[in-house]
Design a protein around this motif. Structure first.
Motif, short mmCIF file in Angstrom:
data_model
loop_
_atom_site.label_atom_id
_atom_site.label_comp_id
_atom_site.label_asym_id
_atom_site.label_seq_id
_atom_site.Cartn_x
_atom_site.Cartn_y
_atom_site.Cartn_z
N TYR A 2 6.69 5.65 5.36
CA TYR A 2 7.61 5.86 6.47
C TYR A 2 7.54 4.66 7.42
O TYR A 2 6.53 3.99 7.48
N TYR A 3 8.61 4.46 8.18
CA TYR A 3 8.50 3.54 9.29
C TYR A 3 8.06 4.35 10.51
O TYR A 3 6.93 4.25 10.95
N ASN A 4 8.94 5.20 11.03
CA ASN A 4 8.58 6.12 12.11
C ASN A 4 8.60 7.54 11.55
O ASN A 4 9.52 7.91 10.81
N ASN A 27 1.70 7.14 4.77
CA ASN A 27 1.62 5.72 5.10
C ASN A 27 2.80 5.38 5.99
O ASN A 27 3.94 5.65 5.63
N PHE A 28 2.52 4.81 7.17
CA PHE A 28 3.61 4.48 8.08
C PHE A 28 3.41 3.09 8.67
O PHE A 28 2.31 2.58 8.75
N ALA A 29 4.53 2.49 9.07
CA ALA A 29 4.50 1.14 9.60
C ALA A 29 4.90 1.07 11.06
O ALA A 29 4.68 0.06 11.71
N GLY A 30 5.47 2.14 11.60
CA GLY A 30 5.91 2.15 12.99
C GLY A 30 5.06 3.07 13.83
O GLY A 30 3.97 2.71 14.25
N THR A 54 -2.53 6.51 6.94
CA THR A 54 -2.83 5.08 7.01
C THR A 54 -1.63 4.31 7.54
O THR A 54 -0.49 4.72 7.39
N THR A 55 -1.93 3.18 8.15
CA THR A 55 -0.86 2.25 8.49
C THR A 55 -0.72 1.28 7.34
O THR A 55 -1.63 1.08 6.54
N ASP A 56 0.44 0.69 7.23
CA ASP A 56 0.81 -0.13 6.09
C ASP A 56 0.21 -1.52 6.18
O ASP A 56 0.68 -2.37 6.91
N GLY A 57 -0.88 -1.74 5.43
CA GLY A 57 -1.51 -3.06 5.39
C GLY A 57 -1.93 -3.53 6.76
O GLY A 57 -2.64 -2.84 7.47
N GLY A 83 -2.99 0.56 14.79
CA GLY A 83 -2.35 0.45 16.10
C GLY A 83 -3.10 1.22 17.17
O GLY A 83 -4.20 1.72 16.97
N ASN A 84 -2.47 1.31 18.34
CA ASN A 84 -3.02 2.10 19.42
C ASN A 84 -2.95 3.58 19.07
O ASN A 84 -2.00 4.03 18.43
#
Length: 194
Positions: A2-4, A27-30, A54-57, A83-84
């Motif tokens: 996912y992004y958000n 897994n998310f990137a945003g 998890t966050t993406d990489g 991230g925060n």
């Protein structure tokens, strides 16, 4: 992936279970937002499938657990977040590992706990580069097994209350270590924490 991703119920008291099979990690990137501060919601990191969040990489993704929201689980997944992180509700992970600043090299992040964070293993940082995590908030962090700071990582504890419940004698039973990675180069700045 996912992004958000937001899990915000309109009403009721729902529980959402992450994944139905092994290795179906979130897994998310945003941003990953659990709750809206009003409606009660529980997100379960499926204990029988050992899912992880998890966050993406090296992507910096932010996790927020709002007031009246709970992130729970007793699976052995490793939750690595770059991230925060803001916890105004409850995080209760009775197995596995919760790892702020998990894979991102050379960055500084914040962990704000105004609710409660309970983790079996809580590890700050990684052994990839030099980074730091600053903890703040009016809540409590409880660790039932190991609290660790990775090599080359700095944990700024602020005024946070840490409760370490692991007991026993000898090196294998110590509840806190600053050498996750084996080099003894992690730094814990106690500040005004207890």
């Amino acid at each position: 992936k996912y992004y958000n991703l937001s899990i915000i119920p309109a009403s009721g008291n729902p529980t959402y279970t992450l994944g139905s099979a092994a290795s179906q990690n979130i897994n998310f990137a945003g941003t990953f937002l659990i709750g809206n501060g009003t409606n009660t919601v529980t997100v379960d990191a499926n204990s029988t499938k050992n899912q992880a969040i998890t966050t993406d990489g090296s992507v910096v993704g932010a996790l927020t657990v709002a007031a009246n929201a709970t992130l729970s689980g007793n699976g052995t997944g490793i939750h690595t977040l770059n991230g925060n992180i803001t916890i105004d509700g409850t995080v209760n992970l009775t197995a596995g590992r919760f790892q702020p600043n998990g894979t991102d090299a050379g960055s500084s992040k914040n962990l704000v706990v105004n609710g409660s964070l309970t983790a079996y293993n809580l590890r700050f940082g990684n052994t990839v580069g030099t980074e730091s995590t600053t903890v703040s908030g009016s809540g409590t962090i409880t660790v039932t097994n190991d609290l660790s700071v990775a090599d080359s990582h700095t944990l700024n504890a602020g005024g946070m209350t840490f409760v370490l419940t692991k007991s026993g004698t000898g090196a294998s039973t110590r509840p806190f270590r600053s050498d996750a990675g084996g080099q003894n180069t992690g730094t814990f700045n106690a500040d005004t924490s207890t």
